[in-house]
Scaffold this active site. Structure first.
Site, PDB file in Angstrom:
ATOM      1  N   SER A  56      -0.849  20.236  25.234  1.00  0.00           N
ATOM      2  CA  SER A  56      -1.826  20.942  24.394  1.00  0.00           C
ATOM      3  C   SER A  56      -1.217  21.561  23.141  1.00  0.00           C
ATOM      4  CB  SER A  56      -2.542  22.028  25.203  1.00  0.00           C
ATOM      5  OG  SER A  56      -1.632  23.043  25.574  1.00  0.00           O
ATOM      6  N   HIS A  96      -0.223  28.873  24.108  1.00  0.00           N
ATOM      7  CA  HIS A  96      -1.095  28.497  22.991  1.00  0.00           C
ATOM      8  C   HIS A  96      -0.872  29.420  21.801  1.00  0.00           C
ATOM      9  CE1 HIS A  96      -4.290  26.028  25.403  1.00  0.00           C
ATOM     10  NE2 HIS A  96      -3.161  25.375  25.228  1.00  0.00           N
ATOM     11  N   ASP A 122      -9.855  28.451  23.275  1.00  0.00           N
ATOM     12  CA  ASP A 122      -9.609  28.597  24.716  1.00  0.00           C
ATOM     13  C   ASP A 122     -10.679  29.363  25.480  1.00  0.00           C
ATOM     14  OD1 ASP A 122      -7.280  27.195  24.412  1.00  0.00           O
ATOM     15  OD2 ASP A 122      -5.986  28.970  24.397  1.00  0.00           O
TER      16      ASP A 122
END
EC number: 3.4.21.89
Length: 163
Positions: A56, A96, A122
């Site tokens: 990701s 992230h 998210d």
């Protein structure tokens, strides 16, 4: 078949040699734990080193890269910063980038994250009804990483620290 030759070696040892081997093993394990706890104190993070588990965050980080984290309370969270956070109900932390910050009048900060390689933010990963993360959710912030050079299948390793 599993080779049990080491058991023969253990049987041949006298008590003093066996005690010495057990003591050495105990010293190695306790040294590793002390180093880990020391890193926790120095960095302020419950997990000073994490492994990237998904794609990701590509192209910034790839599966298997190691991230070195700090989590100093006095450092403000900024847009663009890479954070490792834990969501209630999930055991595995997520790596992230901070996408947006929402600061209230009283100075309380909430923020939204997104994986670089993901199409959406998210909010779908957060627990139901949660739209923002808070500082308490942060395990640490990426300050450096260790990666295998993937160019032309060479196995060089790089360590890049941004302390």
């Amino acid at each position: 078949m599993l080779s049990l030759d080491f058991l023969d070696d253990v049987r041949r040892m006298n008590k003093r040699q066996l005690y010495y081997q057990v003591l050495n093993f105990g010293m190695i394990v306790s040294s590793a734990l002390m180093i880990w706890k020391g890193l926790m104190v120095i960095t302020g993070s419950e997990s000073p080193i994490v492994v990237v588990l998904s794609g990701s965050m590509e192209p910034a980080f790839h599966r298997g890269d190691l991230l070195f984290l700090t989590n100093r309370v006095e450092d403000p969270i900024r847009v663009g910063e890479i954070v490792v956070f834990r969501i209630e109900g999930r055991e595995i932390p997520i790596v992230h980038r901070v996408l947006k910050i929402h600061e209230k009048q009283n100075g309380h900060i909430k923020f939204l994250t997104k994986g670089d390689n993901n199409a959406v933010d998210d909010r779908g990963l957060y627990k139901q009804g949660q739209h923002w993360l808070e500082k308490k959710d942060v395990v640490g912030r990426a300050r450096g990483f260790y990666e295998e050079n993937r160019v032309e299948d060479r196995n060089y390793l790089f360590l890049i620290l941004g302390l």
